[in-house]
Motif scaffolding. Structure first.
Motif, PDB file in Angstrom:
ATOM      1  N   HIS A 172       0.839  -1.192   0.000  1.00 48.20           N
ATOM      2  CA  HIS A 172       0.000   0.000   0.000  1.00 48.20           C
ATOM      3  C   HIS A 172       0.874   1.241   0.000  1.00 48.20           C
ATOM      4  O   HIS A 172       2.075   1.169   0.211  1.00 48.20           O
ATOM      5  CB  HIS A 172      -1.010  -0.026   1.154  1.00 48.20           C
ATOM      6  CG  HIS A 172      -0.437  -0.044   2.548  1.00 48.20           C
ATOM      7  ND1 HIS A 172      -0.288   1.092   3.298  1.00 48.20           N
ATOM      8  CD2 HIS A 172      -0.001  -1.070   3.334  1.00 48.20           C
ATOM      9  CE1 HIS A 172       0.207   0.766   4.489  1.00 48.20           C
ATOM     10  NE2 HIS A 172       0.394  -0.532   4.542  1.00 48.20           N
ATOM     11  N   TRP A 202       4.567   0.761   1.437  1.00 43.75           N
ATOM     12  CA  TRP A 202       4.477  -0.008   2.675  1.00 43.75           C
ATOM     13  C   TRP A 202       3.881  -1.379   2.348  1.00 43.75           C
ATOM     14  O   TRP A 202       3.354  -1.602   1.258  1.00 43.75           O
ATOM     15  CB  TRP A 202       3.589   0.716   3.684  1.00 43.75           C
ATOM     16  CG  TRP A 202       4.207   1.950   4.289  1.00 43.75           C
ATOM     17  CD1 TRP A 202       4.618   3.076   3.613  1.00 43.75           C
ATOM     18  CD2 TRP A 202       4.479   2.196   5.680  1.00 43.75           C
ATOM     19  NE1 TRP A 202       5.127   4.002   4.510  1.00 43.75           N
ATOM     20  CE2 TRP A 202       5.041   3.489   5.782  1.00 43.75           C
ATOM     21  CE3 TRP A 202       4.287   1.456   6.849  1.00 43.75           C
ATOM     22  CZ2 TRP A 202       5.426   4.050   7.010  1.00 43.75           C
ATOM     23  CZ3 TRP A 202       4.653   2.020   8.066  1.00 43.75           C
ATOM     24  CH2 TRP A 202       5.230   3.294   8.132  1.00 43.75           C
ATOM     25  N   HIS A 232       1.947  -3.323   9.756  1.00 41.97           N
ATOM     26  CA  HIS A 232       2.406  -2.464   8.653  1.00 41.97           C
ATOM     27  C   HIS A 232       3.914  -2.267   8.736  1.00 41.97           C
ATOM     28  O   HIS A 232       4.448  -1.974   9.801  1.00 41.97           O
ATOM     29  CB  HIS A 232       1.711  -1.105   8.732  1.00 41.97           C
ATOM     30  CG  HIS A 232       0.222  -1.187   8.587  1.00 41.97           C
ATOM     31  ND1 HIS A 232      -0.420  -1.057   7.385  1.00 41.97           N
ATOM     32  CD2 HIS A 232      -0.748  -1.404   9.500  1.00 41.97           C
ATOM     33  CE1 HIS A 232      -1.725  -1.177   7.563  1.00 41.97           C
ATOM     34  NE2 HIS A 232      -1.959  -1.388   8.846  1.00 41.97           N
ATOM     35  N   GLU A 233       4.563  -2.417   7.597  1.00 40.63           N
ATOM     36  CA  GLU A 233       6.009  -2.182   7.542  1.00 40.63           C
ATOM     37  C   GLU A 233       6.340  -1.314   6.342  1.00 40.63           C
ATOM     38  O   GLU A 233       5.756  -1.469   5.265  1.00 40.63           O
ATOM     39  CB  GLU A 233       6.774  -3.514   7.411  1.00 40.63           C
ATOM     40  CG  GLU A 233       6.702  -4.382   8.647  1.00 40.63           C
ATOM     41  CD  GLU A 233       7.562  -5.636   8.495  1.00 40.63           C
ATOM     42  OE1 GLU A 233       8.655  -5.555   7.900  1.00 40.63           O
ATOM     43  OE2 GLU A 233       7.100  -6.696   8.949  1.00 40.63           O
ATOM     44  N   PHE A 234       7.307  -0.451   6.544  1.00 44.05           N
ATOM     45  CA  PHE A 234       7.839   0.328   5.433  1.00 44.05           C
ATOM     46  C   PHE A 234       8.569  -0.629   4.500  1.00 44.05           C
ATOM     47  O   PHE A 234       9.402  -1.413   4.934  1.00 44.05           O
ATOM     48  CB  PHE A 234       8.799   1.377   5.976  1.00 44.05           C
ATOM     49  CG  PHE A 234       9.402   2.253   4.926  1.00 44.05           C
ATOM     50  CD1 PHE A 234       8.699   3.338   4.423  1.00 44.05           C
ATOM     51  CD2 PHE A 234      10.669   1.998   4.444  1.00 44.05           C
ATOM     52  CE1 PHE A 234       9.247   4.155   3.457  1.00 44.05           C
ATOM     53  CE2 PHE A 234      11.232   2.814   3.463  1.00 44.05           C
ATOM     54  CZ  PHE A 234      10.518   3.892   2.975  1.00 44.05           C
TER      55      PHE A 234
END
Lengths: 350, 350
Positions: free
Chosen positions: A203, A216, A229-231
Motif C-alpha cells: 500500500h 508499505w 504495517h512495515e515500510f
C-alpha cells in the motif's frame, strides 16, 4: 532490455467507450485492473467522464451526494465569473474551503479472447455510491483468491483518498468489504495467495507532515482487517523515482520470487514503471529493484494526452513466461507492452 | 458546567522528571495515558528531552539510527551558521530534504495512590528503538483488556507519524504488536471491550491532498489487524474545533453510552477538550457532541508554556461517577481536572 509495445497501441481510447449517460462524455479510459475469467481476459477500466458543457459561462461538475439517505449523482454548476472559485487547474475547482473534481471515474468491464481486441460493456460495473466515493472510484486492481475476485480501488471524496475493497464471483454481483486502508492511501496491491499463513498487500500512504509517498506492506488473515504495517521501499534522491513511488500491478509468482511492476515518478510528475523482486516466503524482503525503468513514456500516446508523460499499470497477466503489462498512457488511453520474465530477471540482475 | 481543576495543578512539571542521560535535560512532560494497576493509578508520561547544549555555535539534536543492525541513540550537531539549515522553528531543523526534531520523547511510568501525588520512575519505560521511532514515541494511550494492558503511541520518524501497539501484563515486559495504523495516523483510542463481537478504535488519519485531520473509527477481531474503516466525525466550519479534531482519552462506558473526551483545535492551534457520546452497541453512531468545550485553556499553565493555549488528554479515570481528566497543558506539564458524569450529560444535553 526488450520490452515490446503492441503495434495496435493504444488498445482502448475514450471514443471506444459509451458514456454512462447521454449528457456525459468520456474523457479518459486508463489504469485498468486485469484478470482471467472463464475464457476471457477481463480489463476493469477506469473511465473518467464529465458532463457535456452546454453553457459557455459555466463549468458543470458531477458529484455523488446524499439525498434522503441515498447517494445519487448530481450536477453542480459554477459561474466562470464567480471570483470565489479557482478554475486554474482544469482537473478541479476550488471554492472557499471546498474542492470539486471536473470529471468522475467509474469502473467498466472490457472482455477479450486475445488480450488485444476488447468488447467494452455499455454500462458501468462499479459506479461511485457512498460518502467515500463523492468524486469517483479510481485505479482498480483485481486479485483472484479461492474462487473470488477481490477488487480494490481508490475511493475519492472530500474526506480524502482511501482504498475500498469489494469482491465478486461473477463480475455481476458485488459484495462490499469496506475501507481497508483509510485516507490517504492508494496503489494497494493484494497478493494472490497466503504466504506463510498470511495475506499480504502493498500500500502507499501519503503522509502530510513528515515523509514522502512511498511503499508499505501489511498483512491480514481475512483480507479485510490489516496490520503489522512495515515500510517497504522509499523514493530515491534523484532520477525517475525521486518524487513518489507506489504499487502498480498485482504481484505475480516466479521461481525467483514475487515480481511487482510498480510506478515511480520524478519531481516533474513523469511516471515510469519499475520492477521489484520480493522474497517468495517473505514478501517484506526485497531481493532486487530495477535501477532503470522497465517502461518509460516515449511513444506519442505516452508523452502527449490528458496528463502527458505518464505510464501507469494496475495489472499484468503473466502466462507462458511472458508478461503482458496493461497500462494507462498519459492518463487518457490504455496500452499494452510485453516482456519475458527472463528479460525482467536481466533488468534486476538476478 | 462544573469542571474543577486540581488545586495542586500542574501535578507534574519537567523539573520533577530525571533525564534519561546526564547530558540530557527534560523540557516537557505531558500527554499521559492513565490506568489502574494493582493499587496504583499509573500515568504513562510523555517525556520530551533534548541534549544539554554546550556549544553556542551549534544545535545538537537526538536521533535513533541503525548501526550494524541495531537501533541506537545518536547525537547530531548542526552549525548555526550553516546556510543549508533552517532553524526558524525551535522544534525542528530542516536541512535540504531532511528534517530533525530538536527534542525526543519517550514514555515514563509514574505511580500514585491518590491520583495527585506521583512517584516518577527514574528510567524510561518505552524508549524509541525502531526505524519508525527515529524521532521518538509520543502520546501513549493505555487500554486494559482481558488481563493485558494494550499501549498505543505515535511512532515518529522521517517516514512519517504512525501508531504502534505494544502490550504488557506487568509494566515491565513489553511485547511488540507492530504498526496498527500507518502514516499519517495518531490519536488512536482503543475501546476497552468487544462490542457485538468486535474491538473498536478511534483513529485520526491526516490526508495530504484532499481532506482534513478528522476522526475515523475501525474495527478488529484481534487488536492487531484493523478494517471496516468509517469516517466518524469532522471539523466544524468555525470555532474551537475548526482546524483539527482527534481522539483523546480511551472511551469509557456509562449507562447512556460510551463517553469520549476528544480534542479540537481551531485554526490558530488553540487546543480544547470536547465530549462525545457514542452508542453503547454501535460505537460508529454518535448520540451527542458537545457544542462548547468541556475544558479550554484558561489557567496560566494552560495558556503559557512550551506551546501555549493547549489542553490535550490521552486518558481519564472514571470512578464513582466522577471523571478524572489527566491532560497535558501547553505541551509542557501535566494537570488534572474533575467533572461528574452528570455534568457531562448536561453538557451533551442527554
Amino acid at each position: 532490455m526488450v520490452i515490446e509495445r503492441n503495434r495496435k497501441n493504444p488498445l482502448i481510447i475514450p471514443a471506444d467507450v459509451k458514456p454512462s449517460r447521454e449528457d456525459f462524455s468520456v474523457e479518459c479510459v486508463f489504469n485498468a485492473g486485469v484478470t482471467r475469467y472463464n475464457d476471457d481476459i477481463i480489463l476493469l477500466l477506469r473511465v473518467a467522464e464529465r458532463p457535456i458543457q452546454t453553457d459557455e459561462s459555466k463549468v458543470t461538475v458531477p458529484i455523488i451526494k446524499e439525498v434522503n439517505g441515498k447517494f445519487e449523482l448530481q450536477l453542480i454548476s459554477f459561474d466562470k465569473n464567480d471570483s470565489s472559485c479557482d478554475f486554474s487547474d482544469s482537473r478541479l475547482i476550488k471554492k472557499n474551503d471546498e474542492m470539486y473534481l471536473t470529471s468522475m471515474s467509474h469502473i467498466r468491464i472490457a472482455k477479450s479472447k486475445d488480450g488485444i481486441n476488447f468488447d467494452i460493456d455499455e454500462t458501468p460495473f462499479i459506479f461511485p455510491q457512498t460518502q467515500y466515493e463523492e468524486f469517483g472510484v479510481e485505479d482498480p486492481r483485481v486479485t483472484f483468491i479461492d474462487g473470488e475476485y477481490y477488487i480494490n480501488y481508490s475511493a475519492v471524496s472530500s474526506k480524502g483518498i482511501a482504498t475500498n475493497l469489494v469482491k465478486t464471483k461473477d463480475f455481476k454481483n458485488v459484495e462490499q468489504e469496506g475501507i481497508i486502508f483509510p485516507v490517504e492511501n492508494r496503489d494497494v496491491c493484494i497478493y494472490p495467495e497466503k504466504i506463510n499463513g498470511k495475506y499480504y498487500a502493498l500500500h502507499r500512504p501519503v503522509p502530510s507532515m513528515i515523509g514522502n509517498p512511498e511503499m508499505w506492506i501489511a498483512s491480514s488473515e481475512d483480507l479485510i482487517h490489516w496490520g503489522r504495517h512495515e515500510f517497504l521501499m522509499g523514493t530515491k534522491k534523484e532520477g525517475w523515482e525521486s518524487g513518489r513511488i507506489g504499487g502498480g500491478a498485482v504481484p505475480f509468482k516466479t521461481e525467483k520470487g514475487w515480481i511487482e511492476i510498480y510506478h515511480g515518478a520524478d519531481k516533474n510528475n513523469r511516471y515510469c514503471l519499475g520492477a521489484l523482486l520480493l522474497d517468495l516466503d517473505d514478501p517484506t524482503k526485497i531481493i532486487a529493484r530495477s535501477e532503470k525503468p522497465i517502461l518509460e513514456p516515449e511513444a506519442k500516446y505516452e508523452v502527449e494526452g490528458f496528463f502527458g508523460n505518464v505510464v501507469f499499470s494496475c495489472g499484468v497477466l503473466c502466462e507462458n513466461e511472458c508478461v503482458k503489462i496493461y497500462y494507462g498512457a498519459s492518463d487518457e488511453v490504455i496500452a499494452l507492452a510485453e516482456i519475458s520474465i527472463e528479460e525482467i530477471y536481466k533488468l534486476l540482475n538476478v
